[in-house]
Design a protein around this motif. Structure first.
Motif, PDB file in Angstrom:
ATOM      1  N   TYR A 181     -32.388   6.872 -57.965  1.00 57.90           N
ATOM      2  CA  TYR A 181     -33.107   5.617 -57.786  1.00 57.90           C
ATOM      3  C   TYR A 181     -32.130   4.563 -57.307  1.00 57.90           C
ATOM      4  O   TYR A 181     -30.936   4.606 -57.613  1.00 57.90           O
ATOM      5  N   GLY A 182     -32.644   3.611 -56.566  1.00 58.59           N
ATOM      6  CA  GLY A 182     -31.866   2.441 -56.196  1.00 58.59           C
ATOM      7  C   GLY A 182     -32.590   1.194 -56.649  1.00 58.59           C
ATOM      8  O   GLY A 182     -33.758   1.245 -57.041  1.00 58.59           O
ATOM      9  N   TYR A 183     -31.887   0.077 -56.610  1.00 58.24           N
ATOM     10  CA  TYR A 183     -32.553  -1.192 -56.920  1.00 58.24           C
ATOM     11  C   TYR A 183     -32.357  -2.161 -55.769  1.00 58.24           C
ATOM     12  O   TYR A 183     -31.351  -2.133 -55.058  1.00 58.24           O
ATOM     13  N   ALA A 201     -42.535 -14.578 -70.141  1.00 59.13           N
ATOM     14  CA  ALA A 201     -42.614 -13.117 -70.250  1.00 59.13           C
ATOM     15  C   ALA A 201     -41.729 -12.461 -69.204  1.00 59.13           C
ATOM     16  O   ALA A 201     -41.447 -13.035 -68.144  1.00 59.13           O
ATOM     17  N   LEU A 202     -41.291 -11.254 -69.515  1.00 56.35           N
ATOM     18  CA  LEU A 202     -40.664 -10.374 -68.535  1.00 56.35           C
ATOM     19  C   LEU A 202     -41.801  -9.591 -67.887  1.00 56.35           C
ATOM     20  O   LEU A 202     -42.518  -8.861 -68.568  1.00 56.35           O
ATOM     21  N   HIS A 203     -41.978  -9.750 -66.602  1.00 55.96           N
ATOM     22  CA  HIS A 203     -43.112  -9.138 -65.904  1.00 55.96           C
ATOM     23  C   HIS A 203     -42.746  -7.745 -65.403  1.00 55.96           C
ATOM     24  O   HIS A 203     -41.659  -7.545 -64.839  1.00 55.96           O
ATOM     25  N   ILE A 204     -43.640  -6.800 -65.607  1.00 55.46           N
ATOM     26  CA  ILE A 204     -43.407  -5.413 -65.196  1.00 55.46           C
ATOM     27  C   ILE A 204     -44.630  -4.898 -64.444  1.00 55.46           C
ATOM     28  O   ILE A 204     -45.767  -5.051 -64.909  1.00 55.46           O
ATOM     29  N   TRP A 205     -44.376  -4.287 -63.307  1.00 53.28           N
ATOM     30  CA  TRP A 205     -45.395  -3.581 -62.555  1.00 53.28           C
ATOM     31  C   TRP A 205     -45.069  -2.084 -62.668  1.00 53.28           C
ATOM     32  O   TRP A 205     -44.347  -1.532 -61.833  1.00 53.28           O
ATOM     33  N   PRO A 206     -45.558  -1.406 -63.721  1.00 56.21           N
ATOM     34  CA  PRO A 206     -45.256   0.029 -63.872  1.00 56.21           C
ATOM     35  C   PRO A 206     -46.109   0.862 -62.916  1.00 56.21           C
ATOM     36  O   PRO A 206     -47.328   0.706 -62.873  1.00 56.21           O
ATOM     37  N   ARG A 207     -45.456   1.728 -62.167  1.00 58.70           N
ATOM     38  CA  ARG A 207     -46.181   2.498 -61.163  1.00 58.70           C
ATOM     39  C   ARG A 207     -45.807   3.984 -61.194  1.00 58.70           C
ATOM     40  O   ARG A 207     -45.671   4.628 -60.160  1.00 58.70           O
ATOM     41  N   GLY A 208     -45.656   4.540 -62.388  1.00 56.13           N
ATOM     42  CA  GLY A 208     -45.379   5.976 -62.497  1.00 56.13           C
ATOM     43  C   GLY A 208     -43.938   6.299 -62.197  1.00 56.13           C
ATOM     44  O   GLY A 208     -43.069   6.168 -63.052  1.00 56.13           O
ATOM     45  N   ARG A 209     -43.641   6.689 -60.974  1.00 53.59           N
ATOM     46  CA  ARG A 209     -42.275   7.052 -60.607  1.00 53.59           C
ATOM     47  C   ARG A 209     -41.420   5.833 -60.281  1.00 53.59           C
ATOM     48  O   ARG A 209     -40.214   5.967 -60.063  1.00 53.59           O
ATOM     49  N   SER A 210     -42.013   4.656 -60.228  1.00 57.30           N
ATOM     50  CA  SER A 210     -41.251   3.477 -59.840  1.00 57.30           C
ATOM     51  C   SER A 210     -41.795   2.257 -60.569  1.00 57.30           C
ATOM     52  O   SER A 210     -42.818   2.320 -61.247  1.00 57.30           O
ATOM     53  N   MET A 211     -41.102   1.133 -60.411  1.00 57.58           N
ATOM     54  CA  MET A 211     -41.579  -0.107 -61.016  1.00 57.58           C
ATOM     55  C   MET A 211     -40.904  -1.288 -60.353  1.00 57.58           C
ATOM     56  O   MET A 211     -39.896  -1.165 -59.643  1.00 57.58           O
ATOM     57  N   MET A 212     -41.495  -2.457 -60.584  1.00 54.59           N
ATOM     58  CA  MET A 212     -40.877  -3.723 -60.216  1.00 54.59           C
ATOM     59  C   MET A 212     -40.888  -4.603 -61.452  1.00 54.59           C
ATOM     60  O   MET A 212     -41.826  -4.555 -62.247  1.00 54.59           O
ATOM     61  N   ILE A 213     -39.831  -5.387 -61.647  1.00 47.20           N
ATOM     62  CA  ILE A 213     -39.801  -6.360 -62.729  1.00 47.20           C
ATOM     63  C   ILE A 213     -39.534  -7.740 -62.138  1.00 47.20           C
ATOM     64  O   ILE A 213     -39.045  -7.857 -61.009  1.00 47.20           O
ATOM     65  N   ALA A 214     -39.874  -8.790 -62.892  1.00 46.06           N
ATOM     66  CA  ALA A 214     -39.597 -10.160 -62.451  1.00 46.06           C
ATOM     67  C   ALA A 214     -39.190 -10.993 -63.650  1.00 46.06           C
ATOM     68  O   ALA A 214     -39.843 -10.944 -64.697  1.00 46.06           O
ATOM     69  N   LEU A 215     -38.094 -11.743 -63.497  1.00 42.34           N
ATOM     70  CA  LEU A 215     -37.593 -12.629 -64.546  1.00 42.34           C
ATOM     71  C   LEU A 215     -37.559 -14.059 -64.023  1.00 42.34           C
ATOM     72  O   LEU A 215     -37.210 -14.284 -62.852  1.00 42.34           O
ATOM     73  N   PRO A 216     -37.909 -15.042 -64.872  1.00 43.69           N
ATOM     74  CA  PRO A 216     -37.980 -16.437 -64.422  1.00 43.69           C
ATOM     75  C   PRO A 216     -36.602 -17.078 -64.296  1.00 43.69           C
ATOM     76  O   PRO A 216     -35.650 -16.706 -64.975  1.00 43.69           O
ATOM     77  N   THR A 223     -36.840 -13.935 -59.998  1.00 46.59           N
ATOM     78  CA  THR A 223     -36.055 -12.878 -59.354  1.00 46.59           C
ATOM     79  C   THR A 223     -36.737 -11.553 -59.652  1.00 46.59           C
ATOM     80  O   THR A 223     -36.910 -11.182 -60.818  1.00 46.59           O
ATOM     81  N   CYS A 224     -37.153 -10.865 -58.606  1.00 46.07           N
ATOM     82  CA  CYS A 224     -37.817  -9.565 -58.751  1.00 46.07           C
ATOM     83  C   CYS A 224     -36.822  -8.453 -58.423  1.00 46.07           C
ATOM     84  O   CYS A 224     -35.985  -8.610 -57.527  1.00 46.07           O
ATOM     85  N   THR A 225     -36.915  -7.365 -59.139  1.00 49.63           N
ATOM     86  CA  THR A 225     -36.058  -6.210 -58.866  1.00 49.63           C
ATOM     87  C   THR A 225     -36.923  -4.965 -58.777  1.00 49.63           C
ATOM     88  O   THR A 225     -37.694  -4.669 -59.692  1.00 49.63           O
ATOM     89  N   LEU A 226     -36.809  -4.267 -57.658  1.00 54.45           N
ATOM     90  CA  LEU A 226     -37.470  -2.973 -57.487  1.00 54.45           C
ATOM     91  C   LEU A 226     -36.561  -1.888 -58.018  1.00 54.45           C
ATOM     92  O   LEU A 226     -35.357  -1.888 -57.749  1.00 54.45           O
ATOM     93  N   PHE A 227     -37.111  -0.945 -58.773  1.00 57.08           N
ATOM     94  CA  PHE A 227     -36.401   0.268 -59.174  1.00 57.08           C
ATOM     95  C   PHE A 227     -37.212   1.428 -58.622  1.00 57.08           C
ATOM     96  O   PHE A 227     -38.200   1.858 -59.208  1.00 57.08           O
ATOM     97  N   TRP A 228     -36.801   1.906 -57.477  1.00 58.10           N
ATOM     98  CA  TRP A 228     -37.563   2.896 -56.720  1.00 58.10           C
ATOM     99  C   TRP A 228     -36.694   4.109 -56.394  1.00 58.10           C
ATOM    100  O   TRP A 228     -35.466   3.988 -56.238  1.00 58.10           O
ATOM    101  N   PRO A 229     -37.339   5.276 -56.232  1.00 58.08           N
ATOM    102  CA  PRO A 229     -36.596   6.425 -55.689  1.00 58.08           C
ATOM    103  C   PRO A 229     -36.031   6.076 -54.309  1.00 58.08           C
ATOM    104  O   PRO A 229     -36.643   5.303 -53.551  1.00 58.08           O
ATOM    105  N   HIS A 230     -34.894   6.621 -54.004  1.00 55.53           N
ATOM    106  CA  HIS A 230     -34.252   6.304 -52.722  1.00 55.53           C
ATOM    107  C   HIS A 230     -35.136   6.655 -51.534  1.00 55.53           C
ATOM    108  O   HIS A 230     -35.142   5.951 -50.521  1.00 55.53           O
ATOM    109  N   ASP A 231     -35.922   7.759 -51.645  1.00 60.88           N
ATOM    110  CA  ASP A 231     -36.751   8.141 -50.507  1.00 60.88           C
ATOM    111  C   ASP A 231     -37.870   7.128 -50.253  1.00 60.88           C
ATOM    112  O   ASP A 231     -38.258   6.881 -49.111  1.00 60.88           O
TER     113      ASP A 231
END
Length: 437
Positions: A181-183, A201-216, A223-231
């Protein structure tokens, strides 16, 4: 004692404050230019969630108030469903506990200022370490400059140059585990001068194999951070594909990100790695070399404990120096006991990634959290694993044992309540027994 700390990041600066308080002369060497003059690297901040362990470490040198003044408390997670439905999950039963969002660059500047203000601390920038003799404490830098110290501490992060030297020594083991995974960082700007999402709140978009979070952030952005598979990251190679993917998978965030395409294409992809090293110190001649923070035990960010754990290293090393009477070789030897704790949080951080991306949106998981909070309210002393990690200074290595013990007591208490209820019903004649038949 002359102490050289390689790395003027979060842990290096805080450790400099602790050592200066003990009367040691500290030189901080940092390979980058002064961040107070050039600003943070684009897309590399990963907002930090400072919680109890980090606050405890900061409070011991009087920095907690100043740091928390610039932080935003988050009392729980806000899950964003595919359909835009929101579900809030508090971190504690009474909603009194919160983790604190703060930008890495902002915190680094505060700690750098605090270290620079200490008598006996010198900070030198643009000093990239290229050589180290662990027997003499001689350091060589890319500029050709050399220096020497009786104590050298590597606080230079996951890809530590100090640790790279220790890895070459007999008897030193090292391993790294890379997630596939990369971010990547994105941003949600303020909307009409206000937060676009709930800032508590710490915001989370859970999507199974990946997710995005956002912090105020204090400027009302997120600031949003994607944690996704590299592909997946590589597949979005055109503006059209980027927009289409976000419109489908992050529907409620898509309209809040006017700079989505340039941010996605321009910000770098970071890597997620767990690193383990043993031992964390070496010496035997005229000098001793040690490791702290990510240089000793880099972990993935999914429990929000990276900085908190590194700050706690400073507290523990300070405690070891007390025990050893400021004998650094002995103190660094004692400091190795911390590895039992860092191994546990490394494993829990990996486990929490699965929880955050797969489980937090499920009804079964949420029901389990509600049950856990109910147990906290009715059973004195019952504390969830998350609260023990984030809102206490209980050693990481003791958390698992305490949680297992609590669960055994909860099961026993439940069984006792069932038995009492059955006995009461029997006394009232509401339960037939074989003798009655």
């Amino acid at each position: 004692m002359e102490v050289s700390i390689v790395g003027a990041g979060l842990v290096g600066c805080l450790l400099a404050c602790y050592l200066a308080r003990r009367g040691h002369h500290v030189t901080l060497y940092e390979r980058r230019p002064d961040p107070r003059e050039r600003g943070p690297d684009r897309g590399r901040s990963i907002n930090l969630a400072i919680s109890r362990r980090g606050i405890d470490a900061l409070s011991r040198i009087g920095l907690d108030g100043k740091v928390l003044h610039a932080a935003l408390p988050m009392a729980g997670r806000m899950m964003h469903g595919m359909d835009g439905a929101l579900t809030f999950q508090p971190y504690s039963a009474d909603r009194s506990q919160a983790i604190n969002s703060i930008g890495r660059a902002d915190l680094n500047r505060e700690l750098l200022e605090a270290a620079s203000a200490q008598p006996g601390v010198e900070v030198r920038f643009g000093c990239r370490l290229t050589g180290l003799d662990e027997r003499t404490g001689r350091l060589r830098f890319a500029s050709g400059e050399e220096a020497e110290a009786g104590v050298v501490i590597g606080a230079d992060g996951a890809y530590s140059a100090v640790r790279a030297r220790l890895q070459q020594l007999p008897g030193v083991s090292f391993s790294q585990e890379c997630l596939d995974y990369g971010y990547k960082e994105l941003s949600i700007p303020p909307q009409d001068g206000r937060f676009a999402l709930d800032p508590g709140a710490l915001h989370i978009w859970p999507r199974g194999r990946s997710m995005m979070i956002a912090l105020p952030n204090p400027d009302r952005s997120f600031t949003c951070t994607l944690f996704w598979p590299h592909d997946t990251l590589a597949a979005l190679d055109t503006p059209q594909r980027i927009r289409a993917y976000f419109a489908e998978h992050y529907r409620d965030a898509f309209g809040l990100m006017p700079d989505l395409v340039p941010d996605f294409r321009g910000n770098p992809v970071g890597h997620l790695v767990t690193m383990r090293c043993s031992p964390w110190h070496a010496g035997g001649g005229d000098a001793v070399v040690g490791l702290v923070g990510d240089a000793a035990h880099a972990i993935v960010p999914f429990y929000g404990q990276g900085a908190n754990c590194g700050f706690e290293d400073c507290v523990e090393l300070d405690r070891c120096l007390d025990e050893a009477g400021d004998d650094f070789p002995r103190a660094l030897e004692l400091f190795e006991r911390r590895k039992a704790d860092t191994d546990v949080i490394a494993r829990l951080a990996l486990d929490n990634f699965v929880e955050m991306r797969d489980k937090v949106g499920s009804r079964v998981f949420l029901a389990g959290k509600r049950l856990e909070h109910a147990l906290e309210r009715v059973l004195p002393g019952y504390v969830s694993r998350y609260e023990l990690i984030s809102f206490s200074t209980t050693p990481y290595s003791q958390v698992e044992r305490r949680v297992a013990r609590q669960r055994r007591l909860a099961v026993a208490a439940g069984a006792a309540l069932v038995a009492l209820g059955f006995a009461a019903r029997r006394r009232r004649g509401l339960v037939r027994t074989p003798e009655a038949d």
